[in-house]
Design an enzyme around this catalytic site. Sequence first.
Site, PDB file in Angstrom:
ATOM      1  N   ARG A   1       0.787  -1.258  -0.149  1.00  0.00           N
ATOM      2  CA  ARG A   1       0.043  -0.100   0.016  1.00  0.00           C
ATOM      3  C   ARG A   1       0.924   1.280  -0.054  1.00  0.00           C
ATOM      4  O   ARG A   1       0.517   2.346  -0.739  1.00  0.00           O
ATOM      5  CB  ARG A   1      -0.929  -0.015   1.337  1.00  0.00           C
ATOM      6  CG  ARG A   1      -1.756  -1.147   1.291  1.00  0.00           C
ATOM      7  CD  ARG A   1      -2.929  -0.870   2.454  1.00  0.00           C
ATOM      8  NE  ARG A   1      -3.647   0.083   2.301  1.00  0.00           N
ATOM      9  CZ  ARG A   1      -4.437   0.511   3.468  1.00  0.00           C
ATOM     10  NH1 ARG A   1      -4.549  -0.309   4.646  1.00  0.00           N
ATOM     11  NH2 ARG A   1      -5.339   1.294   3.560  1.00  0.00           N
TER      12      ARG A   1
ATOM     13  N   CYS B   1      -1.522   5.643   9.585  1.00  0.00           N
ATOM     14  CA  CYS B   1      -1.874   4.325   8.882  1.00  0.00           C
ATOM     15  C   CYS B   1      -2.948   4.900   7.776  1.00  0.00           C
ATOM     16  O   CYS B   1      -2.877   5.895   7.013  1.00  0.00           O
ATOM     17  CB  CYS B   1      -2.636   3.393   9.876  1.00  0.00           C
ATOM     18  SG  CYS B   1      -3.859   3.904  10.781  1.00  0.00           S
TER      19      CYS B   1
END
Length: 278
Positions: A177, A235
Amino acid sequence: MSPILSSAELKSLPTENLIILDARTGKEVYQNYLEKHIRGAKFIDLDKDLADIGKDAAFGGRHPLPSIGRFAETLSDLGITQDSHIVVYDDKNGSNAAARAWWMLRAFGLGKVQVLDGGMQAAEKNGIEFSAGKESAVKTPVIKKEHWDLPVSSLENVENELKNNNSVVIDVRDAYRYRGESEPIDLIAGHIPGAINIPFSENLDEEGNFLKPEILKKKYSKLVENKPGHLIVHCGSGVTACHTILALNYAGFEIPDLYVGSWSEWSRREGKEIAKEI
């Protein structure tokens, strides 16, 4: 008090003032809670109790913090007082809402808060008693609180800190990611330019338990050496970031800033640069 608690230690805790919170997430999670949970555990909902989800994630991200007053009401409903010893667990090795709940409870000023190492799986493996159905709670007086005690960073603060090289910004998402290979949740793949990637999974051993504090201390000391001492952790939406904040606290570091909006906010905000490594 260590922020991490083993199943064996949970077994030996006195029940007076003990509050156990089930912070599991996912589809039909409340039904799963009703079917099976650690005996005495009360359910706490990520989307309803640990966040105040707005209409536009470009301002606040997918899981903005609720107002501190609203959180105080939640704690009252759960029967929590200043003297409560709170143990939180989930079924994702503390990486999801258990760590977020820990951070919020500590930020609220509560000192006796621990996350169950290995989560629900470890509890079951080690013979912790389970039960079913809803657990009752005796409502307690609302604790008055004006502000969160732990540091948070805004998008603007993260941007300025990186521009001036004043902070290390840690992105705890999975490496694919961060690199921008694909994005399973948010709209755009990539990362905040200048952020470094230390996936939260690296806080755990092969059995899903936290690494020993001395190992975590050595790991993070090496990763941030010769860099600014101030840390900001993020995050996707300010939830899993708390896992790394928990690990840092367990290792003896000062609790760093949480960028609550995280990638879900940054990637949606018009005009913000997106970095990729593919």
